[in-house]
Structures are given as C-alpha cells and as structure tokens.
Design a protein around this motif. Structure first.
Motif, PDB file in Angstrom:
ATOM      1  N   VAL A  94     -72.385  25.667  13.205  1.00  0.00           N
ATOM      2  CA  VAL A  94     -72.923  24.783  12.540  1.00  0.00           C
ATOM      3  C   VAL A  94     -72.035  24.266  11.176  1.00  0.00           C
ATOM      4  O   VAL A  94     -72.269  22.955  10.868  1.00  0.00           O
ATOM      5  N   LYS A 111     -69.574  22.131  12.087  1.00  0.00           N
ATOM      6  CA  LYS A 111     -69.382  20.998  12.826  1.00  0.00           C
ATOM      7  C   LYS A 111     -70.372  19.676  11.477  1.00  0.00           C
ATOM      8  O   LYS A 111     -70.004  18.648  11.991  1.00  0.00           O
ATOM      9  N   GLY A 112     -71.016  19.971  10.082  1.00  0.00           N
ATOM     10  CA  GLY A 112     -71.191  18.781   9.573  1.00  0.00           C
ATOM     11  C   GLY A 112     -70.750  19.458   8.275  1.00  0.00           C
ATOM     12  O   GLY A 112     -71.487  18.536   7.880  1.00  0.00           O
ATOM     13  N   ALA A 129     -80.588  14.404  16.196  1.00  0.00           N
ATOM     14  CA  ALA A 129     -79.578  15.201  16.955  1.00  0.00           C
ATOM     15  C   ALA A 129     -79.852  14.761  17.996  1.00  0.00           C
ATOM     16  O   ALA A 129     -78.827  14.692  19.392  1.00  0.00           O
ATOM     17  N   TRP A 165     -76.263  18.569  11.828  1.00  0.00           N
ATOM     18  CA  TRP A 165     -75.452  19.066  11.919  1.00  0.00           C
ATOM     19  C   TRP A 165     -75.323  20.102  10.355  1.00  0.00           C
ATOM     20  O   TRP A 165     -75.945  21.309   9.857  1.00  0.00           O
ATOM     21  N   SER A 198     -78.813  21.323   9.229  1.00  0.00           N
ATOM     22  CA  SER A 198     -79.079  22.157  10.117  1.00  0.00           C
ATOM     23  C   SER A 198     -78.214  23.713   9.012  1.00  0.00           C
ATOM     24  O   SER A 198     -79.487  24.706   9.006  1.00  0.00           O
TER      25      SER A 198
END
Lengths: 279, 291
Positions: free
Chosen positions: A38, A41-42, A243, A255, A258
């Motif tokens: 996570v 990705k973020g 998402a 992301w 999250s």
C-alpha cells in the motif's frame, strides 16, 4: 524402538514444526506485505495535500481527502460515544450481576453479534434510522459502527473486570459500601487500563469498516460537519469510490488513503497493547 | 513467644501460654451478649446444596475477644461471614437462623445488608487494601464511598484516629499519599484494620488476620487486638491455637466429620477449653492429635 522408526518420527516432527513456523510467518508477513504494498503504491500521493485539501473533479490532478478524514473522525467519534458506554455497561452486567444462565445467553448473543456480517448491520441501520429520518447521516453511520463495537467492548470489558480479584469487592462490601459504588469506585479503577484497551481495539475495528457505511453515511465529496443533516464521507468509502473508479490520479490517492487507514488502525492497536502491558 | 506479655503461665498439661491480661474470665452471660454483643441461634448456612453450618449457637460477649478455632473446612469462616451478611455475597449461598446484634436480628426482613456491614466490620485473611488508592484514601474509603457527607477536616481526623487505633500512624504519617501497596504485608493488614475502624463499627470480625504474616507482624496484630477489645467486640477466626489461647476470652471450637461440616462442638471460656475440654474431639484437636 528401532532406529528407523525413531528417525522417521524425528523427520515428521521437524516437518510439522516447519509447517507451523511457515504459517506463523505468513500471518505476520501478510500485514507487512499489505503495509509495504500500500505504501509503495500510494507514496506518490502521500503528501500534506491529502490531509488538508478537498477532492477535486475527476481527471484533475491534486486535491486530497480532508472531508473523508473529518467524516471518519465524526462517525467513529459518534460510534465511540454510543458504543463504548453501552458496551462497558454490558460488560459490568456480565461480570458483576448476571447469573450463570443469563450470562451465558448474553455472552453467546454477543459472540453471534460479533460474527454478523457488517453489511447486514448496515442494512439494518438503513431500515431503522436512515429510512425513518429520511436521509443518510453521520448519526446513522455512528449507530451502525457502534453496533459493531458493542460486542467487542462488552466481552473485553467483562474479561478485564473478571481479572479484578474478588477480595477487592469483598473488602469494599464489608465496609458497608453499596454494590454499585463498589463497582464504580473500587472495581473499575483497578480494571481501567483494560477497559481502555478494549475500547481502543473496538475503535480500531470500527475505523476500517466500509460496508455498513454504504447504507448509512453514503459518502459525500464535500465537507460535512453535520451529525444528522445528510450524507457524510469516510475514509473507507472514499477509498472504495476512488479505487473502483477509472482515474489513475484517484486510484493513487486511494492507495495513499489506504496506507493512512491501515497505519492508524495499526497505531491504535499498538497503543492498546502497550497500555495493557505497562506497569 | 513472650514478647509484650505482662503475665503468663504455662498450662502444665497442654503447654499453651495463657494470657491473664485479658480481663475477667467470667462465664458468658446471654444477657450481656443480647445487650451489647452478638447472639447466634440455630444458624444453618449453605453453599448451594452443601451445608456449611449446622445449628450453630454462639454468644459473643461485648468488648471481649471471642476466638473460633477448628480444622480447615469446618465452617469457621462461613460462621463469621454470616455475622455481617457477607455469606450471601457468594452466589447460591443461603442462611437460616438468627444473628442478633445488640438484640436485633440482622436477618430480619427489611434489614439492609449494607447497613449491617457498616455496624459489623471485617478484616480478611490476606491484606486487601484498595490498590488504586493511597494510604489515606484507603482509610477514608468507607466514609467517602458510603456517601456520608463529611467535612474534609472531619475525614482527616477520622483517618488519623483510625490509623492510631490500628497502631500504624507513626509508621505511615509521612506517606499518607503514597499507594497503599507500598506498605509491608503487616502494615497493609493494620491498614485494613484501620479502614474497618474508620466507619466506627460495633463489632470487628477477623478472618485469620495473621495467616499471611510473619511472627513479628503477628504479635503486633495480637497486641493491637487486645487494645481494640477495650472499645470493640471482636470475633477472630484462627488456625493458630496458640493465638486463640493468647488473645481470646472465649473460644468456640468447630469440627467436621467425613460427611458433615459446620458443627460447633464446644464453646466456653478460653481457659477452660484449653485446660479441661469437655469434648474428646476438642482435646484431640488442641493437643495436635487431630488430622
């Protein structure tokens, strides 16, 4: 015993032990994987704007999820205000007053409630609160999350109160102190830390719930501070919307959000554990 | 063993030290017990279907120490827990019979157990100070949590008085705000005594108050009990027969057989019980031939 049998047993033992160890590492590893995945990705969207800015129209770069964070704080706050006192009250009843049979019935019911899919709780509150009030609201979301927290708080409070030695209760009762005063002034202070821990774990659980919010908070791309006045946003809802949408900018933010959510839950859980261990 | 005793003599047969500073050894008068002490009549007590007391009769003389002795499991603790209605705190526990406190039955309909417990204090086997409270707050707990509207100054006075009565004041006067759990075991037990005294009970029950303490702390508590007997009626349960012989004026002996517990087999002036017991089982028990 023959040497062959002995060696086979040793090998089986080593194999089984290995399986268990792998399982244990998987359990721990999954959490680390999630956090790492996570974060990776973020990370590009993990900036101060995420916390301070409002969502921007689809396809535009920038913006943040400030309204979702505020919404989450409001709904979880409401859930805590409703769920924790009722849960602790139920825990007190279970540990101090309920007889064997009634206690077993309540405990079993609470355990079943813990297992009820959260989407069902969402639909239930939709029917009970949203339809009657005529609109989605933070209050409805708070009630739904409170129902999820309730059995967790009740069972953990009961356990913590049971850990208080019986001699403490007797000491107070023998002074001519009434039952409720004994519980309030002698038993609860001893169990205080444990009660807070249980409440924190329940908050952590509620913070990540998405399904019950779909029918109660609904989601809102604007800032809402109203408790009863209409739809409100929440982090899990925003993540769900972004998402599942087609815009890569929003997926990035999902992301990042999250990561914030998982980290928050992780920190609350950690705080709860540390609190219990101290002293 | 003889520390702090003014006069004593050895009983030639049993070898128990009898303490003669305990006041008159007069036989127990029912009128005295009715007027200022406790009278127990035909007391039966159960835990579920297990009968723990069988038809117990007892006279507790005012301002005297009455000891209850007997082997483990014979019902001694149950008996004194019936004297302040603590027995009923245990789930499925029941009592029948009469316990007259100054002539009034504490089991009469309409009598509130909470009120009874304010009049009859209790000290337990293991020191159980409230761990979250300071020394001061422990002693004040009975006053505050009972909802007695007392002035702060009055609470301070009562706490000091109670700690002095419990012979603990000098040791704790500089650490009143420290947690009670920092005190030693013996100090904690005297703190529990002070806590019980602070609500000014008429009777103080002590359930093996020295069993968790070392000999020095035990002697202190025994001296304390003798001092307290001037103002309070005291009932003490003890496993320690020397202790019963040293401190009590009257002694009740309880016994159990294989299938029945909770019978009081003998009751009388302590000296008689220890020098010329009427029941063979009493003699066996106090000479150590029992169990």
């Amino acid at each position: 015993m023959s040497t062959v049998t002995y060696q086979r047993r040793r090998a089986t033992n080593a194999f089984m032990l290995g399986l268990c160890a792998v399982s244990a590492f998987l359990a721990v590893g999954v959490l680390l994987l999630i956090l790492g995945f996570v974060l990776a990705k973020g990370i590009s969207s993990l900036n101060i704007d995420l916390f301070t800015k409002m969502p921007v129209p689809e396809g535009e770069p920038g913006g943040g999820v400030a309204n979702s964070i505020v919404g989450s704080l409001i709904t979880i706050g409401l859930a805590a205000v409703i769920g924790i006192p009722v849960g602790i009250g139920a825990g007190i009843f279970l540990s101090e007053y309920a007889g064997q049979r009634l206690g077993d019935v309540i405990r079993f019911t609470a355990d079943v409630l813990t297992g009820v899919p959260s989407i069902v709780i969402g639909i239930f509150v939709y029917g009970l609160v949203v339809l009657r009030m005529g609109n989605f609201s933070a209050l409805a979301a708070g009630i739904a999350l409170a129902i999820i927290m309730l059995p967790i708080v009740a069972r953990s409070s009961e356990e913590m109160l049971r850990l208080v030695p019986h001699s403490q209760r007797e000491a107070a009762l023998a002074l001519g102190i009434s039952r409720w005063r004994t519980i309030l002034s002698v038993v609860i202070p001893v169990a205080q830390r444990g009660l807070v821990t249980g409440a924190l774990l329940a908050i952590a659980r509620a913070a990540g719930e998405t399904a019950p919010l779909l029918f109660t908070a609904l989601g809102n791309r604007f800032m809402s501070l109203s408790v009863t006045g209409g739809p409100i946003d929440a982090l899990p809802l925003r993540i769900y919307r972004y998402a599942t949408g087609p815009y890569s900018e929003q997926q990035q933010q999902a992301w990042a959000a999250s990561f914030v959510l998982v980290l928050t839950v992780f920190i609350i859980s950690l705080a709860a554990r540390l609190l219990l261990r101290r002293r | 063993m003889a520390v702090g005793f003014h006069t004593q003599r050895q009983n030639p047969i049993m070898g128990y030290e009898m303490h003669s500073g305990r006041g008159p050894q007069a036989p127990i008068s029912e009128a005295d017990a009715l007027a200022g002490g406790v009278v127990v009549r035909r007391l039966d007590a159960w835990y579920g279907s297990f009968q723990a007391l069988r038809g117990v009769d007892l006279l507790v003389a005012p301002n005297r120490i009455t000891a209850v002795i007997g082997p483990s499991g014979c019902g001694k603790s149950t008996l004194i827990r019936c004297l302040n209605r603590m027995h009923e705190v245990v789930p499925r526990a029941r009592v029948t019979g009469e316990v007259l406190l100054r002539g009034e039955d504490i089991y009469a309909p309409g009598v509130d157990a909470v009120v009874v417990r304010r009049r009859v204090g209790m000290v337990f086997q293991k020191p159980n100070p409230f761990p979250t409270m300071s020394v001061f707050d422990n002693v004040a707990a009975g006053l505050r949590l009972n909802g007695f509207m007392v002035r702060r100054g009055q609470t301070v006075e009562t706490v000091e008085k109670s700690l002095r009565q419990a012979a603990l004041w000098d040791e704790v006067k500089d650490k009143l705000s420290r947690p009670a759990t920092e005190l030693s075991g013996g100090q904690q037990q005297r703190l529990c005594i002070a806590r019980a005294l602070a609500v000014e009970p008429e009777v103080v029950l002590m359930d093996e108050p020295c069993s968790a303490l070392d000999p020095v702390a035990t002697l202190k508590i025994e001296e304390l009990m003798r001092a307290l007997a001037k103002e309070y009626t005291i009932v003490i349960v003890t496993h320690n027969m020397q202790q019963a012989a040293r401190v009590s004026v009257h002694t009740a002996v309880m016994m159990m057989a294989e299938d029945r517990a909770g019978e009081m087999i003998e009751f009388g002036p302590t000296e008689e019980i220890f020098t010329k017991p009427r029941d063979k089982r009493t003699e066996d028990y106090i000479t150590g031939r029992f169990g």
